[in-house]
Write an enzyme that holds these catalytic residues in place. Structure first.
Site, PDB file in Angstrom:
ATOM      1  N   THR A   7      49.581  41.213  32.265  1.00 41.47           N
ATOM      2  CA  THR A   7      49.822  41.720  33.616  1.00 41.47           C
ATOM      3  C   THR A   7      50.076  43.217  33.577  1.00 41.47           C
ATOM      4  O   THR A   7      50.621  43.733  32.605  1.00 41.47           O
ATOM      5  CB  THR A   7      51.027  41.020  34.281  1.00 41.47           C
ATOM      6  OG1 THR A   7      51.192  41.566  35.600  1.00 41.47           O
ATOM      7  CG2 THR A   7      52.327  41.212  33.526  1.00 41.47           C
ATOM      8  N   LYS A  12      56.538  41.692  37.665  1.00 44.01           N
ATOM      9  CA  LYS A  12      56.287  40.389  37.041  1.00 44.01           C
ATOM     10  C   LYS A  12      56.794  40.433  35.601  1.00 44.01           C
ATOM     11  O   LYS A  12      57.429  39.494  35.124  1.00 44.01           O
ATOM     12  CB  LYS A  12      54.780  40.087  36.997  1.00 44.01           C
ATOM     13  CG  LYS A  12      54.135  39.701  38.299  1.00 44.01           C
ATOM     14  CD  LYS A  12      52.673  39.323  38.007  1.00 44.01           C
ATOM     15  CE  LYS A  12      51.865  39.045  39.230  1.00 44.01           C
ATOM     16  NZ  LYS A  12      50.449  38.786  38.909  1.00 44.01           N
ATOM     17  N   GLU A  42      38.187  42.748  36.662  1.00 40.77           N
ATOM     18  CA  GLU A  42      38.178  42.669  38.124  1.00 40.77           C
ATOM     19  C   GLU A  42      38.544  41.253  38.559  1.00 40.77           C
ATOM     20  O   GLU A  42      38.061  40.289  37.945  1.00 40.77           O
ATOM     21  CB  GLU A  42      36.777  43.012  38.629  1.00 40.77           C
ATOM     22  CG  GLU A  42      36.815  43.793  39.923  1.00 40.77           C
ATOM     23  CD  GLU A  42      35.416  43.954  40.482  1.00 40.77           C
ATOM     24  OE1 GLU A  42      35.248  43.720  41.683  1.00 40.77           O
ATOM     25  OE2 GLU A  42      34.507  44.264  39.684  1.00 40.77           O
ATOM     26  N   ASP A  71      48.649  34.658  38.263  1.00 46.26           N
ATOM     27  CA  ASP A  71      48.075  35.086  39.527  1.00 46.26           C
ATOM     28  C   ASP A  71      48.905  34.436  40.615  1.00 46.26           C
ATOM     29  O   ASP A  71      49.170  33.229  40.575  1.00 46.26           O
ATOM     30  CB  ASP A  71      46.597  34.733  39.669  1.00 46.26           C
ATOM     31  CG  ASP A  71      45.954  35.673  40.690  1.00 46.26           C
ATOM     32  OD1 ASP A  71      45.840  36.884  40.407  1.00 46.26           O
ATOM     33  OD2 ASP A  71      45.609  35.221  41.803  1.00 46.26           O
ATOM     34  N   SER A  72      49.353  35.253  41.543  1.00 49.60           N
ATOM     35  CA  SER A  72      50.307  34.741  42.525  1.00 49.60           C
ATOM     36  C   SER A  72      50.105  35.457  43.845  1.00 49.60           C
ATOM     37  O   SER A  72      49.397  36.463  43.924  1.00 49.60           O
ATOM     38  CB  SER A  72      51.736  34.950  42.011  1.00 49.60           C
ATOM     39  OG  SER A  72      51.894  36.265  41.515  1.00 49.60           O
ATOM     40  N   PHE A 154      60.252  42.586  44.656  1.00 53.68           N
ATOM     41  CA  PHE A 154      59.060  43.407  44.870  1.00 53.68           C
ATOM     42  C   PHE A 154      58.160  42.720  45.899  1.00 53.68           C
ATOM     43  O   PHE A 154      58.519  41.658  46.438  1.00 53.68           O
ATOM     44  CB  PHE A 154      58.309  43.619  43.544  1.00 53.68           C
ATOM     45  CG  PHE A 154      57.628  42.388  42.998  1.00 53.68           C
ATOM     46  CD1 PHE A 154      58.366  41.394  42.363  1.00 53.68           C
ATOM     47  CD2 PHE A 154      56.251  42.210  43.112  1.00 53.68           C
ATOM     48  CE1 PHE A 154      57.757  40.254  41.861  1.00 53.68           C
ATOM     49  CE2 PHE A 154      55.621  41.070  42.608  1.00 53.68           C
ATOM     50  CZ  PHE A 154      56.382  40.090  41.982  1.00 53.68           C
ATOM     51  N   GLY A 155      57.003  43.322  46.129  1.00 59.45           N
ATOM     52  CA  GLY A 155      55.994  42.706  46.992  1.00 59.45           C
ATOM     53  C   GLY A 155      56.562  42.307  48.352  1.00 59.45           C
ATOM     54  O   GLY A 155      57.181  43.107  49.057  1.00 59.45           O
ATOM     55  N   ARG A 183      57.436  31.503  40.476  1.00 59.39           N
ATOM     56  CA  ARG A 183      57.140  31.894  39.082  1.00 59.39           C
ATOM     57  C   ARG A 183      57.954  31.024  38.112  1.00 59.39           C
ATOM     58  O   ARG A 183      57.459  30.571  37.102  1.00 59.39           O
ATOM     59  CB  ARG A 183      57.479  33.387  38.935  1.00 59.39           C
ATOM     60  CG  ARG A 183      57.055  34.026  37.632  1.00 59.39           C
ATOM     61  CD  ARG A 183      56.890  35.532  37.773  1.00 59.39           C
ATOM     62  NE  ARG A 183      55.767  35.871  38.612  1.00 59.39           N
ATOM     63  CZ  ARG A 183      55.873  36.364  39.854  1.00 59.39           C
ATOM     64  NH1 ARG A 183      57.049  36.652  40.364  1.00 59.39           N
ATOM     65  NH2 ARG A 183      54.795  36.601  40.565  1.00 59.39           N
TER      66      ARG A 183
HETATM   67  P1  ITT Z   1      48.421  41.622  37.642  1.00 61.41           P
HETATM   68  O1  ITT Z   1      47.106  41.083  38.200  1.00 61.41           O
HETATM   69  O2  ITT Z   1      48.234  42.757  36.701  1.00 61.41           O
HETATM   70  O3  ITT Z   1      49.293  40.542  37.073  1.00 61.41           O
HETATM   71  P2  ITT Z   1      49.017  42.095  40.458  1.00 61.41           P
HETATM   72  O4  ITT Z   1      50.230  42.614  41.197  1.00 61.41           O
HETATM   73  O5  ITT Z   1      47.682  42.683  40.853  1.00 61.41           O
HETATM   74  O6  ITT Z   1      49.275  42.246  38.879  1.00 61.41           O
HETATM   75  P3  ITT Z   1      48.260  39.525  41.569  1.00 61.41           P
HETATM   76  O7  ITT Z   1      46.823  39.833  41.732  1.00 61.41           O
HETATM   77  O8  ITT Z   1      48.666  38.171  41.050  1.00 61.41           O
HETATM   78  O9  ITT Z   1      48.987  40.535  40.601  1.00 61.41           O
HETATM   79  O10 ITT Z   1      48.973  39.783  42.993  1.00 61.41           O
HETATM   80  C1  ITT Z   1      50.283  39.391  43.174  1.00 61.41           C
HETATM   81  C2  ITT Z   1      50.790  39.935  44.485  1.00 61.41           C
HETATM   82  O11 ITT Z   1      51.386  38.861  45.232  1.00 61.41           O
HETATM   83  C3  ITT Z   1      51.911  40.939  44.249  1.00 61.41           C
HETATM   84  O12 ITT Z   1      51.407  42.251  44.130  1.00 61.41           O
HETATM   85  C4  ITT Z   1      52.788  40.728  45.464  1.00 61.41           C
HETATM   86  O13 ITT Z   1      52.257  41.428  46.559  1.00 61.41           O
HETATM   87  C5  ITT Z   1      52.646  39.234  45.728  1.00 61.41           C
HETATM   88  N1  ITT Z   1      53.680  38.481  44.980  1.00 61.41           N
HETATM   89  C6  ITT Z   1      53.492  37.656  43.911  1.00 61.41           C
HETATM   90  N2  ITT Z   1      54.663  37.178  43.455  1.00 61.41           N
HETATM   91  C7  ITT Z   1      55.611  37.719  44.240  1.00 61.41           C
HETATM   92  C8  ITT Z   1      57.013  37.639  44.263  1.00 61.41           C
HETATM   93  O14 ITT Z   1      57.683  36.940  43.346  1.00 61.41           O
HETATM   94  N3  ITT Z   1      57.659  38.318  45.202  1.00 61.41           N
HETATM   95  C9  ITT Z   1      57.012  39.054  46.123  1.00 61.41           C
HETATM   96  N4  ITT Z   1      55.692  39.207  46.163  1.00 61.41           N
HETATM   97  C10 ITT Z   1      54.976  38.542  45.227  1.00 61.41           C
END
Ligand code: ITT
Length: 199
Positions: A7, A12, A42, A71-72, A154-155, A183
């Site tokens: 990641t 994460k 990608e 992936d989340s 985050f997010g 997670r």
């Molecule tokens: P990697 O692919 O490098 O792991 P990424 O941030 O691009 O990093 P994802 O494509 O899985 O990962 O997108 C995950 C998004 O979903 C993340 O950026 C947040 O916006 C949201 N997300 C996932 N888990 C979360 C959490 O525990 N709390 C808040 N938002 C979350």
């Protein structure tokens, strides 16, 4: 056992570090920082599982070891599943978490009660250079609040409140979020299969 955590998301990474330290301390997590030239694949999948497989397999094959990918994202049924697999880039390529939350607040204007239901989903994939070894899922249900609350996480955490809780994920300390999150649930399932694989 060494596992590459595939990641680029530092949040994460922090959550996994804490979870593995507490519940699987014999696993030695290696971050992508150890491989600065590793190209980010990608995310072309249309489901969390496809994207998690793609990220885990790419890292395991290119870097030659066990790799774990996550992936989340956040799914809002009233928005036909958005932001879903596009959670990280909901407000466009290069969007910040803040931009994505602003867009979500805007899209949910006028929605009330059950129409504000949402869930976080996480799919974890462990792969070796030979192929996928484990797929594990976790989900947590809740609602989207109308205005951001809290500074942790985050997010979408400042907008997500788990069912039967009066705090958003961003109002919880890291330990509490890691006890109840999507997670963590996926991690617990991962560990069950991990033990039976005798890696
Ligand atoms: P990697 O692919 O490098 O792991 P990424 O941030 O691009 O990093 P994802 O494509 O899985 O990962 O997108 C995950 C998004 O979903 C993340 O950026 C947040 O916006 C949201 N997300 C996932 N888990 C979360 C959490 O525990 N709390 C808040 N938002 C979350």
């Amino acid at each position: 056992m060494e596992v590459i955590l595939a990641t680029h998301n530092p949040h994460k990474l922090a959550e996994f570090r804490a979870i593995f330290k507490a519940f699987a301390p014999t696993v030695d997590l290696i971050t992508l920082r150890a491989f600065p030239h590793y190209p980010v694949p990608e995310e072309t999948g249309t489901t969390f599982e496809e994207n998690a497989k793609l990220k885990a397999l790419a890292a395991a094959k290119d870097l030659g070891g066990f790799a774990l990918a996550d992936d989340s994202g956040l799914v809002v049924p009233a928005l036909e599943g958005r932001p879903g697999v596009y959670s990280a880039r909901y407000a466009g390529p290069g969007a910040t978490d803040f931009d994505n939350r602003k867009k979500l607040i805007r899209e949910m204007e006028g929605l009330e009660g059950l129409h504000r239901s949402a869930y976080f989903e996480c799919v974890l994939v462990l792969a070796s250079p030979e192929g996928v070894k484990i797929v594990a899922r976790g989900k947590v249900e809740g609602t989207i609040v109308e205005a951001e609350r809290g500074r942790n996480g985050f997010g979408y955490d400042p907008l997500f409140q788990k069912l039967e809780s009066n705090k958003t994920f961003a109002e919880l300390d890291e330990q509490t979020k890691n006890r109840i999150s999507h997670r963590r649930k996926a991690f617990d399932k991962l560990m069950l299969s991990w033990e039976s694989l005798k890696l």
